[in-house]
Write a protein that holds these residues in place. Structure first.
Motif, short mmCIF file in Angstrom:
data_model
loop_
_atom_site.label_atom_id
_atom_site.label_comp_id
_atom_site.label_asym_id
_atom_site.label_seq_id
_atom_site.Cartn_x
_atom_site.Cartn_y
_atom_site.Cartn_z
N GLN A 416 6.06 4.21 3.88
CA GLN A 416 5.18 4.26 2.71
C GLN A 416 5.77 3.49 1.54
OE1 GLN A 416 4.86 8.54 2.42
NE2 GLN A 416 2.94 8.60 3.58
N ALA A 417 7.08 3.61 1.34
CA ALA A 417 7.73 2.89 0.25
C ALA A 417 7.67 1.38 0.47
CB ALA A 417 9.18 3.35 0.12
N ALA A 418 7.91 0.95 1.72
CA ALA A 418 7.84 -0.48 2.03
C ALA A 418 6.42 -1.01 1.88
CB ALA A 418 8.37 -0.74 3.43
N LEU A 419 5.45 -0.23 2.31
CA LEU A 419 4.04 -0.65 2.19
C LEU A 419 3.62 -0.79 0.73
CD1 LEU A 419 2.30 1.42 5.02
CD2 LEU A 419 2.41 -1.07 4.86
N ALA A 420 4.12 0.09 -0.13
CA ALA A 420 3.75 0.02 -1.55
C ALA A 420 4.21 -1.30 -2.17
CB ALA A 420 4.37 1.20 -2.30
N VAL A 421 5.43 -1.73 -1.83
CA VAL A 421 5.94 -2.99 -2.35
C VAL A 421 5.23 -4.17 -1.69
CG1 VAL A 421 7.98 -4.46 -2.57
CG2 VAL A 421 8.15 -1.98 -2.96
N THR A 422 5.04 -4.07 -0.37
CA THR A 422 4.37 -5.14 0.38
C THR A 422 2.97 -5.38 -0.16
OG1 THR A 422 5.62 -4.56 2.36
CG2 THR A 422 3.67 -5.92 2.67
#
Length: 446
Positions: A416-422
């Protein structure tokens, strides 16, 4: 204070450069040729080395700039013998010799080596004749796996679901020359069912230091569909690799490589990547060997590494690798953002917006660059030097552009954290998978 040279231009090399630069005993990290991300990294400097087949440019740079160690990122220079050349010149370089690098450079060599050393792998046959290859496929049936024998940048593997797909892959490789010299010969393998994992070690000829386990996602599209790529994302650890399976991999795969290479008179040094299929009964089979760190597995693995990579390589060069390294107990996950058309093609020169600050104080998120360049130099593969880093525009310069990597308390939270930045990063035709890590997330114990 040490000077380190890293060869390569991808996300793996950015992660290695970032890790090395964190070491207080390191003064400079040179990256050849690097990318926009490595140019902006603290202590790092991109350099241009117009190398020749005898690797003279690398050796000359090392001798003129007091380089204490060379870390080779990609497979091509390893297969071409850069470690042999550096050693002959008295340059300390980390990686396998050309002989050992055949484990990746030739699927046929790897299969024969595995057979000779009783390493579990899929049944196979090698072919250079189209008619004979198709006859073998017809005899075996589908699904079946067709591999280009040589280096094909992670894309020379076709998992054929039907005989028609298998025949088409054979035609593309042997008749159509899709992968150039890499496809002059094909290896046709039995299809193995199970769950994949990446098992990466450091080896100094005798001692084995396992890296944290990981799993990557090769297919281009969500739910593990679409064509094979160099990797669309990865996470670490891989829960499929239990302690029992870990021990089996060391005993049945890694130790036989160490023993087999030593017996052949070519001790294995450097990183060794075993791409595994773990079947339902927990038995590991080798799908492929790589003679270097994986990409994109390097990014989440190095997010978790708490030991100094420079110190580990130095000990490896001395033949004194420890048996363990220190790891952050939290999992990490990386999502690859690829350019338009990948993996069949790639788009260059598309302006990238929404990139977070490279030196952010948040040590749980890191965007590793791969196919990036500064705007005025996107079409110049030989020049990504730091003299251009004041230019604000960063553009795409390859198929896999970025790897957004997050460290969190669970695989799901890291995803979820990676998706938010992506989701905040954009460029024309950007594509990425939103389900990286789903194998681990689907497990009840994660």
């Amino acid at each position: 204070m040490m000077n380190v040279l890293i060869l390569g231009s991808g996300g793996r090399e950015h992660a290695l450069a970032w890790q090395c630069a964190k070491d207080n005993n390191v003064k400079n990290v040179y990256v050849a040729p690097g990318n926009a991300g490595t140019a902006l990294e603290s202590k790092c400097q991109n350099i241009t080395l117009r190398d020749s087949p005898n690797h003279s440019a690398v050796i000359e740079f090392c001798q003129n700039n007091a380089i204490d160690m060379v870390i080779v990122g990609p497979e091509a220079p390893l297969v071409a013998g850069i470690i042999d050349a550096c050693r002959a010149a008295g340059v300390a370089a980390w990686g396998p010799t050309a002989y050992c690098a055949q484990l990746e450079g030739s699927k046929t060599f790897a299969k024969e080596f595995m057979a000779d050393n009783n390493i579990p792998t899929a049944a196979y046959q090698g072919f250079s004749d189209v008619t004979k290859a198709k006859a073998y496929v017809d005899e075996q049936g589908a699904p079946i796996v067709i591999k280009a024998d040589g280096l094909a940048a992670g894309k020379g593997v076709i998992v054929a679901e039907t005989l028609e797909q298998a025949h088409a892959a054979i035609d593309d490789m042997l008749a159509g020359n899709k992968f150039g010299e890499a496809g002059n010969r094909v290896v046709i393998e039995q299809f193995l069912a199970g769950e994949e994992a990446s098992f990466i070690c450091m080896i100094d000829g005798d001692n084995i230091l396992p890296m944290a386990t990981s799993q990557d996602h090769k297919r281009a599209y969500e739910s593990d569909t679409g064509p094979n790529t160099g990797g669309m994302g990865a996470y670490s650890p891989a829960p499929v690799v239990t302690q029992a399976i870990h021990d089996k991999v060391i005993a049945q795969v890694i130790q036989p490589v160490v023993d087999g290479m030593k017996a052949a008179g070519h001790p294995y040094t450097g990183y060794l990547y075993a791409g595994l299929m773990i079947d339902e009964s927990g038995e590991p089979f080798v799908i492929e060997f790589n003679c270097r760190f994986g990409d994109p597995e390097t990014q989440p693995i190095l997010m978790r590494l708490q030991s100094s990579m420079v110190d580990l390589v130095a000990k490896g060069l001395q033949g004194a690798l420890p048996s363990e390294a220190q790891w952050d107990s939290r999992p990490a996950l990386g999502i690859v953002v690829a350019s338009k058309g990948y993996p069949e093609s790639s788009s260059k020169g598309d302006v990238i917006s929404g990139l977070p600050e490279l030196d952010s104080s948040d040590n749980t998120i890191k965007v590793f660059h791969a196919g990036t360049a500064f705007a005025n130099f996107a079409n110049d593969k030989t020049d990504h030097s730091n003299t251009h880093k004041d230019e604000k525009e960063i553009v795409t310069n390859g198929g896999r552009v970025l790897c957004v990597t997050a460290l969190a308390d669970s695989i799901l939270e890291a995803q979820q954290a990676a998706l938010a930045v992506t989701g905040a990063i954009s460029f024309e035709g950007a594509q990425y998978r939103r389900d990286i890590g789903h194998h681990a997330i689907d497990r009840s114990d994660i």
